[in-house]
Design a protein around this motif. Sequence first.
Motif, PDB file in Angstrom:
ATOM      1  N   SER A   1      14.022  -2.033   6.976  1.00  0.00           N
ATOM      2  CA  SER A   1      13.146  -2.539   5.917  1.00  0.00           C
ATOM      3  C   SER A   1      13.917  -3.203   4.784  1.00  0.00           C
ATOM      4  O   SER A   1      13.474  -4.222   4.233  1.00  0.00           O
ATOM      5  CB  SER A   1      12.271  -1.407   5.366  1.00  0.00           C
TER       6      SER A   1
ATOM      7  N   ASP B   1       7.472  -0.826  -0.128  1.00  0.00           N
ATOM      8  CA  ASP B   1       8.025   0.513   0.019  1.00  0.00           C
ATOM      9  C   ASP B   1       8.978   0.553   1.209  1.00  0.00           C
ATOM     10  O   ASP B   1       8.950  -0.315   2.078  1.00  0.00           O
ATOM     11  CB  ASP B   1       6.905   1.536   0.187  1.00  0.00           C
TER      12      ASP B   1
ATOM     13  N   CYS C   1       1.353  -6.443  -3.290  1.00  0.00           N
ATOM     14  CA  CYS C   1       2.775  -6.618  -2.965  1.00  0.00           C
ATOM     15  C   CYS C   1       3.477  -7.658  -3.833  1.00  0.00           C
ATOM     16  O   CYS C   1       4.614  -8.011  -3.532  1.00  0.00           O
ATOM     17  CB  CYS C   1       2.943  -6.965  -1.490  1.00  0.00           C
TER      18      CYS C   1
ATOM     19  N   MET D   1      -1.665  -0.666   9.451  1.00  0.00           N
ATOM     20  CA  MET D   1      -1.186   0.677   9.756  1.00  0.00           C
ATOM     21  C   MET D   1      -0.740   0.771  11.212  1.00  0.00           C
ATOM     22  O   MET D   1      -1.572   0.818  12.127  1.00  0.00           O
ATOM     23  CB  MET D   1      -2.287   1.707   9.485  1.00  0.00           C
TER      24      MET D   1
ATOM     25  N   ASP E   1       9.091   2.210   3.852  1.00  0.00           N
ATOM     26  CA  ASP E   1       8.540   2.331   5.206  1.00  0.00           C
ATOM     27  C   ASP E   1       7.624   1.161   5.554  1.00  0.00           C
ATOM     28  O   ASP E   1       6.730   1.291   6.389  1.00  0.00           O
ATOM     29  CB  ASP E   1       7.797   3.661   5.380  1.00  0.00           C
ATOM     30  N   GLU E   2       7.884   0.006   4.948  1.00  0.00           N
ATOM     31  CA  GLU E   2       7.053  -1.176   5.163  1.00  0.00           C
ATOM     32  C   GLU E   2       7.909  -2.393   5.503  1.00  0.00           C
ATOM     33  O   GLU E   2       9.044  -2.524   5.029  1.00  0.00           O
ATOM     34  CB  GLU E   2       6.224  -1.489   3.916  1.00  0.00           C
TER      35      GLU E   2
ATOM     36  N   GLN F   1       4.677   4.465   8.267  1.00  0.00           N
ATOM     37  CA  GLN F   1       4.499   5.910   8.104  1.00  0.00           C
ATOM     38  C   GLN F   1       3.651   6.474   9.243  1.00  0.00           C
ATOM     39  O   GLN F   1       3.928   7.536   9.795  1.00  0.00           O
ATOM     40  CB  GLN F   1       3.816   6.223   6.769  1.00  0.00           C
TER      41      GLN F   1
ATOM     42  N   HIS G   1       2.881  -1.019   7.856  1.00  0.00           N
ATOM     43  CA  HIS G   1       3.180   0.287   7.269  1.00  0.00           C
ATOM     44  C   HIS G   1       3.501   1.244   8.404  1.00  0.00           C
ATOM     45  O   HIS G   1       2.632   1.547   9.226  1.00  0.00           O
ATOM     46  CB  HIS G   1       1.965   0.778   6.471  1.00  0.00           C
TER      47      HIS G   1
ATOM     48  N   TRP H   1      -2.853  -4.578   4.770  1.00  0.00           N
ATOM     49  CA  TRP H   1      -1.997  -3.405   4.951  1.00  0.00           C
ATOM     50  C   TRP H   1      -2.237  -2.900   6.358  1.00  0.00           C
ATOM     51  O   TRP H   1      -3.294  -2.320   6.649  1.00  0.00           O
ATOM     52  CB  TRP H   1      -2.347  -2.341   3.922  1.00  0.00           C
TER      53      TRP H   1
ATOM     54  N   ALA I   1      -2.597  -4.251   0.679  1.00  0.00           N
ATOM     55  CA  ALA I   1      -1.415  -3.796  -0.051  1.00  0.00           C
ATOM     56  C   ALA I   1      -1.110  -4.768  -1.184  1.00  0.00           C
ATOM     57  O   ALA I   1      -0.897  -5.964  -0.949  1.00  0.00           O
ATOM     58  CB  ALA I   1      -0.213  -3.706   0.879  1.00  0.00           C
TER      59      ALA I   1
END
Length: 288
Positions: free
Chosen positions: A19, A91, A146, A123, A93-94, A191, A189, A121, A144
């Motif tokens: 990332s 972030d 950004c 997922m 994790d993006e 996560q 994302h 965003w 998101a």
Amino acid sequence: MKIVCTMPARNEDWILGLSLRAVLGWADSVVVLDHASTDRTPDIIAEVSAEHPGRVIMLHETDPCWAEMAHRQRLLEAARAEGATHIAIVDADEVLTGNLLPHIRDAFTRLMPGAILQLPWLMCWRSKDQYRNGDASVWSQNWASCGFVDAPHLHWRARDGYDFHHRHPMGRELSPARPVARVAGGILHLQHASWRRLLAKQCLYGLTELIRWPGRKSAREISQMYGGTVNEDGIRYSPIPAAWWAPYAGLMQYLHVDAEPWQEAECRRLMAEHGREKFAGLNLFGVV
């Protein structure tokens, strides 16, 4: 125009090598806040900084308490010190979908003062190769925040002492600019790409809410809030197009989706410190 990206990171060695390098593919520089990491996060930041001299600014925070608004404000101030005209928010994790790399700086250029750049965003769900798309959940329809044109009155701060979950800057009413359709790319994302990590993170959120803000919400209300994240009723997926990952082929060696989540050990520590009765009625997602 100078785009400086702000990136908070805590124990993100499972993805940070990807990332952080990915964001340097379109931002002029990046400010990374290493928040009390106990893994290789500081080493990775140093490695990427050596690869990109002068483009990575590393901040340290030794207090393990997650003060999200204070951290975002500190990142903003550091970006301003670097001469940012535009602030990006990504972030650890993006990752921006690779098909948008040729266009993302133009999107910042076209931003009007007062607008917040929002991208779909996306997922990644139980895999890096599929994402939630087309169902009624917030995770299939979320945006998101950004990026924005910086202005002195913009800031982050805690709201009545509550310090979680506020991504876009405060100081103006949210006015989103959305130049990309949901099926045309956005912010991946990751996560949610690991079900184990997703459960551990929701558990830690819930434990922390009860410890830091007793009485603000009941255990039942907190369970409903974070339990909604893992609700798969009516879920629908789409495969991630090859073009979204293709430009990062050389960086995929730095992505370890199945690495052990640090949040599990932290949940166990909090449970041992405060006792199970403290968290009676809270959904622990099978983590502790």
